[in-house]
Design a protein around this motif. Structure first.
Motif, PDB file in Angstrom:
ATOM      1  N   LEU A   1      50.715  46.805  -0.082  1.00 60.13           N
ATOM      2  CA  LEU A   1      50.545  45.351  -0.009  1.00 60.13           C
ATOM      3  C   LEU A   1      49.119  44.978   0.400  1.00 60.13           C
ATOM      4  O   LEU A   1      48.530  44.041  -0.151  1.00 60.13           O
ATOM      5  N   ILE A   2      48.564  45.718   1.371  1.00 61.03           N
ATOM      6  CA  ILE A   2      47.204  45.418   1.825  1.00 61.03           C
ATOM      7  C   ILE A   2      46.201  45.641   0.702  1.00 61.03           C
ATOM      8  O   ILE A   2      45.284  44.840   0.488  1.00 61.03           O
ATOM      9  N   VAL A   3      46.361  46.735  -0.041  1.00 61.95           N
ATOM     10  CA  VAL A   3      45.443  47.017  -1.154  1.00 61.95           C
ATOM     11  C   VAL A   3      45.548  45.930  -2.218  1.00 61.95           C
ATOM     12  O   VAL A   3      44.534  45.464  -2.766  1.00 61.95           O
TER      13      VAL A   3
ATOM     14  N   LEU B   1      31.092  33.109   3.084  1.00 61.40           N
ATOM     15  CA  LEU B   1      32.188  33.477   2.181  1.00 61.40           C
ATOM     16  C   LEU B   1      32.847  34.776   2.627  1.00 61.40           C
ATOM     17  O   LEU B   1      34.085  34.898   2.620  1.00 61.40           O
ATOM     18  N   ALA B   2      32.011  35.754   3.043  1.00 62.08           N
ATOM     19  CA  ALA B   2      32.568  37.030   3.517  1.00 62.08           C
ATOM     20  C   ALA B   2      33.394  36.822   4.787  1.00 62.08           C
ATOM     21  O   ALA B   2      34.471  37.430   4.946  1.00 62.08           O
ATOM     22  N   ALA B   3      32.906  35.945   5.690  1.00 56.26           N
ATOM     23  CA  ALA B   3      33.686  35.657   6.896  1.00 56.26           C
ATOM     24  C   ALA B   3      35.022  35.020   6.532  1.00 56.26           C
ATOM     25  O   ALA B   3      36.071  35.350   7.105  1.00 56.26           O
ATOM     26  N   GLY B   4      34.995  34.118   5.564  1.00 54.41           N
ATOM     27  CA  GLY B   4      36.242  33.521   5.108  1.00 54.41           C
ATOM     28  C   GLY B   4      37.175  34.543   4.483  1.00 54.41           C
ATOM     29  O   GLY B   4      38.393  34.511   4.691  1.00 54.41           O
TER      30      GLY B   4
ATOM     31  N   MET C   1      41.803  37.936   4.863  1.00 55.62           N
ATOM     32  CA  MET C   1      42.378  39.285   4.825  1.00 55.62           C
ATOM     33  C   MET C   1      43.160  39.579   6.090  1.00 55.62           C
ATOM     34  O   MET C   1      44.247  40.177   6.049  1.00 55.62           O
ATOM     35  N   ALA C   2      42.612  39.142   7.252  1.00 49.65           N
ATOM     36  CA  ALA C   2      43.331  39.355   8.507  1.00 49.65           C
ATOM     37  C   ALA C   2      44.671  38.615   8.502  1.00 49.65           C
ATOM     38  O   ALA C   2      45.705  39.151   8.912  1.00 49.65           O
ATOM     39  N   ILE C   3      44.637  37.371   8.012  1.00 43.64           N
ATOM     40  CA  ILE C   3      45.886  36.602   7.925  1.00 43.64           C
ATOM     41  C   ILE C   3      46.849  37.267   6.951  1.00 43.64           C
ATOM     42  O   ILE C   3      48.064  37.358   7.197  1.00 43.64           O
ATOM     43  N   ALA C   4      46.301  37.763   5.835  1.00 42.73           N
ATOM     44  CA  ALA C   4      47.153  38.423   4.845  1.00 42.73           C
ATOM     45  C   ALA C   4      47.771  39.700   5.404  1.00 42.73           C
ATOM     46  O   ALA C   4      48.950  39.997   5.153  1.00 42.73           O
TER      47      ALA C   4
END
Length: 496
Positions: free
Chosen positions: A9-11, A183-186, A191-194
């Motif tokens: 799922l993470i990938v 954009l990378a921070a977003g 990604m952290a939320i995901a």
């Protein structure tokens, strides 16, 4: 399963974010550059308007031949040069107006020329054809190059000169890089939320599966009362949990009925069989001397009685619940070995006992027994009554198959997370095919059919051990004989 599903799922989510992030980053860079291009086009358009009607070819001509030059034209040229110089000082951008032969009408810095190659040369030539620069090649943060913009100056339908600017891109590249960092921070935040959502989703989906796996293992190891509690998860898995519990209830009910039938049948047959044996004995008293048929019938009757007793014992062993507690296996095994010594002595067999605290100490105790004062404790979780009964069945079996003058060895020790009691006889042993079948109900080797027994002793031992999470295994003893190992856990089983 969680360790396989969660990375997947993470990938997948990382791939989606990257697939969206790269086009967004490229679009952001193009938007930043387009703003600069539009601004430069506006600047070149203004300079083109100033140079639209300048006819003087150079400053020297306007000074040497004042009569030939219009004073207004000279003023426009001076204004153009002043504006270009101010533009250069204010923004640090090279700018100039060049005729078709690449000579300068005006430029800042004054010695600036159109190069023979490069982007500026291409923009200049494109403007000579009447095309204004509107889509130059994209500038990326890692490229240290300038941005060339050119606009044609048209007089009477012909391109008479070209306005060009050659802008440094440091500020543009900084803005692009800053936008990319945001954009990378977003993306990282997304990604952290995901990942958090994936962890929660995976736990939500797999919680019923984990409980099903644990309860299925409990039932497989003999804890038939285990059930899956009410849990969350998808509706399909909740329905599967309910179906599993119903199936487990039905299986337990069928097994209880089967065991009750075996126990009832064994119990009810004992009285008629006892009466039959009594009548056979009375009949034998009336037969003439030397008649052996009655003795044979009586022997078969006793054998049948033994089978019924063993069946009853097996049914009770499978139905009885275990009462686990910390037990000193060394003390228990020593007591049972001492109890069987009189039986072994009558058969001319020696029962040896040894106990050790760790597997590496086994060799130190291989020969002879231990005194009561030196026997170490070997602690394990077991039902003392069930383990004693299982050990009795194993020792009894070992004495049956050990010839006179040989020994039965009982050893107690630890093996990692389990405590073990090993009973080794000096009998003829078993082949590989026979080892695969030993412990099956009513199974006996064809070579041992004349030995007294029903073939249920080891099955009873396995049933008794299985109630408390124990196990029984079989192996060869060198140079000949059989080793039977009874193991119990050293740590408390789940639920104790």
């Amino acid at each position: 399963m969680r360790t396989r599903l969660l990375p997947l799922l993470i990938v997948l989510m990382a791939g989606v974010l990257l697939a969206l992030g790269f086009p967004l980053a490229a679009s952001q860079a193009a938007s930043q550059q387009q703003r600069v291009v539009v601004d430069r086009i506006d600047d070149t358009t203004r300079f083109a308007a100033l140079a639209q009607y300048v006819t003087a070819r150079d400053e020297q001509t306007s000074r040497d031949d004042k009569s030939a030059e219009d004073s207004a034209d000279d003023e426009r040229l001076h204004t153009l040069r002043t504006e270009l110089a101010r533009y250069k000082d204010l923004y640090g951008i090279d700018a100039g107006v060049f005729y078709r032969d690449r000579t300068a009408m005006a430029s800042a810095p004054g010695d600036w020329q159109v190069p023979d190659t490069g982007e500026l040369y291409d923009a200049y030539n494109s403007a000579l054809l009447g095309r204004r620069t509107h889509d130059p090649r994209q500038v990326w943060p890692w490229q240290h190059r300038k941005l060339a913009i050119a606009s044609p100056i048209v007089r009477d339908g012909d391109v008479v000169a070209v306005v060009v600017t050659d802008s440094p891109t440091g500020a543009l590249r900084s803005r692009i890089l800053h936008g990319w960092l945001l954009l990378a921070a977003g993306e990282l935040a997304a990604m952290a939320i995901a990942v958090l959502c994936a962890v929660r989703l995976t736990a939500w989906v797999l919680l019923p599966v984990a409980r099903l796996d644990r309860v299925a293992h409990d039932i497989a190891t003999g804890r038939m009362k285990s059930r899956v509690g009410t849990a969350g998860g998808p509706p399909e898995l909740r329905r599967l949990v309910r179906s599993f519990n119903e199936m487990a209830d039905n299986v337990e009910e069928v097994l209880d009925q089967q065991r009750a039938f075996v126990a009832d049948a064994s119990h009810q047959l004992r009285n008629p069989l006892a009466a039959l044996l009594l009548r056979i004995e009375l009949l034998g008293l009336e037969l003439p001397d030397g008649h052996t048929e009655a003795l044979a019938v009586k022997e078969e009757g006793h054998r049948l009685a033994q089978v019924l007793d063993d069946l009853l014992g097996l049914a009770l062993a499978e139905r009885a619940g275990s009462h686990l507690a910390l037990t000193d296996l060394a003390a228990l095994a020593r007591i049972r070995a001492d109890a069987w010594r009189p039986v072994a002595d009558r058969a001319g067999i020696t029962v040896e006992f040894a106990a050790y605290g760790a597997a590496e100490d086994a060799d130190a105790h291989e020969e002879g027994g231990e005194s009561a004062d030196t026997v170490p404790e070997v602690i394990g979780w077991a039902d003392a009554v069930a383990l004693s009964s299982a050990l009795d069945a194993v020792i009894d079996n070992a004495i049956k198959f050990t010839p006179g003058g040989e020994a039965v060895r009982v050893r107690v020790g630890t093996d990692g997370k389990r405590a073990a009691i090993t009973v080794a006889d000096s009998g003829p042993g078993l082949t590989d095919e026979e080892l695969a079948r030993i412990g099956d109900r009513f199974w006996r080797s064809a070579r041992h059919q004349n030995v007294h027994g029903s073939g249920l002793g080891l099955s009873i031992a396995r049933a008794l051990l299985g109630q408390g999470g124990g196990d029984i295994t079989y192996g060869r003893r060198e140079p000949h004989g059989l080793e039977v190992t009874l193991t119990v856990p050293r740590t408390a089983p789940v639920g104790v």
